[in-house]
Scaffold this active site. Structure first.
Site, short mmCIF file in Angstrom:
data_model
loop_
_atom_site.label_atom_id
_atom_site.label_comp_id
_atom_site.label_asym_id
_atom_site.label_seq_id
_atom_site.Cartn_x
_atom_site.Cartn_y
_atom_site.Cartn_z
N GLU A 49 5.70 -26.32 -65.61
CA GLU A 49 4.61 -25.77 -64.78
C GLU A 49 3.30 -25.81 -65.53
O GLU A 49 3.25 -25.94 -66.76
CB GLU A 49 4.91 -24.31 -64.39
CG GLU A 49 6.22 -24.14 -63.64
CD GLU A 49 6.32 -22.82 -62.88
OE1 GLU A 49 5.27 -22.19 -62.60
OE2 GLU A 49 7.46 -22.43 -62.56
N HIS B 271 9.84 -30.55 -55.66
CA HIS B 271 10.75 -29.55 -56.22
C HIS B 271 11.30 -28.66 -55.09
O HIS B 271 12.51 -28.45 -55.00
CB HIS B 271 10.01 -28.70 -57.26
CG HIS B 271 10.79 -27.51 -57.76
ND1 HIS B 271 11.80 -27.63 -58.69
CD2 HIS B 271 10.71 -26.19 -57.46
CE1 HIS B 271 12.30 -26.43 -58.95
NE2 HIS B 271 11.66 -25.53 -58.22
N ASP C 103 3.86 -16.26 -59.85
CA ASP C 103 4.35 -17.65 -59.89
C ASP C 103 4.37 -18.20 -58.47
O ASP C 103 4.91 -17.58 -57.56
CB ASP C 103 5.74 -17.71 -60.51
CG ASP C 103 6.09 -19.12 -60.98
OD1 ASP C 103 5.16 -19.90 -61.28
OD2 ASP C 103 7.28 -19.45 -61.04
#
Ligand code: MN
Length: 422
Positions: A198, A131, A124
């Site tokens: 995402e 963000h 990830d």
């Protein structure tokens, strides 16, 4: 790399009538891949392509002789484009294949799905700069963006075993948490469970260990993109994340959409990669002509919530977030591939790279509750009077993505849906 060709022709229609609806996620220009079987059966999962509200069983249509999605993903770009061409032509209005392929169609409503490929490794990233800045402010008010952020695509190795397909229940995790004024942590259910909006980038052909992938060749190693929810327990995260990063706050479950939209299908929706002049320019291994010209993907993103109370009352889900990947991502998928392999690390077909939370620059495009509620300080008011800071049991989250441009047929990424259970 991925050229616009006859498979993207806006005039091309399918004999599968539902694919021709203007708001369809899966028109003939899309053709995303997934693994399906009849709902409730224990048959082996087969490889299918979504078309309108149907799934085309690729083996039954005589297009492939395998049920192994990873083998299909491991094909060369030329082989993948050849398969796309065959599927597109066979599904086109007045194709001679119609009579036989009709037998290979299954209604999507009669199917169940699994994670679309065998994901050997999942990484990830943290490419959403808005963000990173907003969350950084909550955790470190004086120092929101770490000094490495604009140089290194930040990432951590996630957990592939707990990836689940859309529709799977997400169990609220237990973990250690420590209140700021507490002497010691306690073990218990997370009280600050959150979602992360995402995109998941799926790898096609990998690289040999010790042989980095050059950025100009990185797109050839991408198979496609799917919606991705990286469920996050913020209270566990705050206590555990230093010094080695997220661990149990993230690895209990992540939800993927059933469908991978291929890089070929996304060809009409590419956009330049730009770096502001007053920002550091990428190091040469993260910079290249192709990436500058069309490294970004123009995908619109949306998150909706339906609480248990709303569901019982028959209320439709309401939107929490609407934004664009273009507005959010500081690094492109090609840069992630180049960076991930620059040290010689080997990627393999089916590996999954999460983009990181794709929050836009505006308040209503924030991709997590952590941001939308300012760390739980400002609850969200739902139309039925309910309030949310973080997720409650029974809450259903729906992540959606789609691409649209003038003169091009809209395509959708489908949904990544999950309901929280206590
Ligand atoms: Mn994440």
């Amino acid at each position: 790399m991925y050229e616009i060709d006859a498979t993207h022709d806006p005039k091309r229609k399918s004999w599968v009538e539902s694919a021709n609806a203007p708001d369809a996620d899966f028109p003939i220009q899309n053709l995303p891949f997934g693994r399906f079987r009849p709902a409730g059966s224990s048959e082996a999962f087969r490889i299918g392509v979504a078309i309108g509200d149907q799934v085309l069983d690729l083996r039954a249509a005589g297009l492939i002789d395998t049920d192994d999605m990873n083998a299909l993903m491991d094909a060369t770009p030329a082989e993948r484009q050849q398969l796309r061409k065959k599927i597109s032509e066979g599904l086109t209005l007045q194709s001679a294949k119609q009579t036989t392929w009709q037998q290979a169609l299954v209604p999507q409503s009669a199917c169940e799905y699994t994670v679309p490929c065998r994901v050997g490794d999942y990484t990830d990233f943290y490419t959403g700069i808005h963000h990173a800045t907003t969350v950084g402010k909550l955790f470190r008010p004086d120092n929101p963006l770490m000094p490495n952020y604009k140089w290194v695509p930040i990432g951590y190795h996630g957990r592939a075993s707990s990836l689940v397909v859309s529709g799977t229940t997400v169990k609220r995790p237990n973990g250690q948490t420590k209140a700021a004024d507490a002497q010691a942590p306690t073990l218990g259910p997370s009280q600050r469970l959150d979602y992360e909006l995402e995109l998941g980038y799926y790898i096609s052909q990998g690289n040999a260990q010790g042989s980095p992938i050059d950025i100009e060749n990185a797109e050839a190693h991408l198979f496609g993109v799917g919606m991705f929810n990286d469920w996050s327990a913020r209270d566990l995260q705050a206590w555990e994340y230093q010094p080695l990063g997220p661990f149990l706050s993230k690895n209990f479950s992540s939800t993927v959409a059933p469908w991978i939209v291929t890089m070929e299908a996304l060809a009409p929706f590419r956009a330049p990669f730009n770096r502001a002049e007053d920002d550091p320019q990428p190091l040469p291994y993260l910079d290249g002509k192709i990436n500058r010209k069309q490294g970004q993907i123009d995908i619109l993103l949306e998150v909706l919530i339906q609480t248990a109370k709303m569901r019982d009352a028959g209320d439709a889900p309401v939107r929490l977030t609407r934004g664009s990947a273009l507005d959010a991502a500081y690094w492109t998928a090609a840069q992630l591939v180049a960076h991930h392999t620059v040290n010689g690390c080997n990627l393999q077909a089916g590996d999954l790279l999460g983009s990181g939370t794709l929050s836009g620059s505006t308040a209503d495009s924030a991709g997590s509750l952590l941001e939308l509620t300012a760390g739980g300080k400002n609850p969200i008011q739902l139309p039925n009077g309910e309030k949310r800071t973080f997720l409650q049991n029974g809450d259903t989250l729906i992540l959606r993505g789609w691409c649209e441009r003038d003169g091009v047929v809209r395509i959708g990424l489908g949904e990544a849906v999950g309901t929280v259970q206590g």
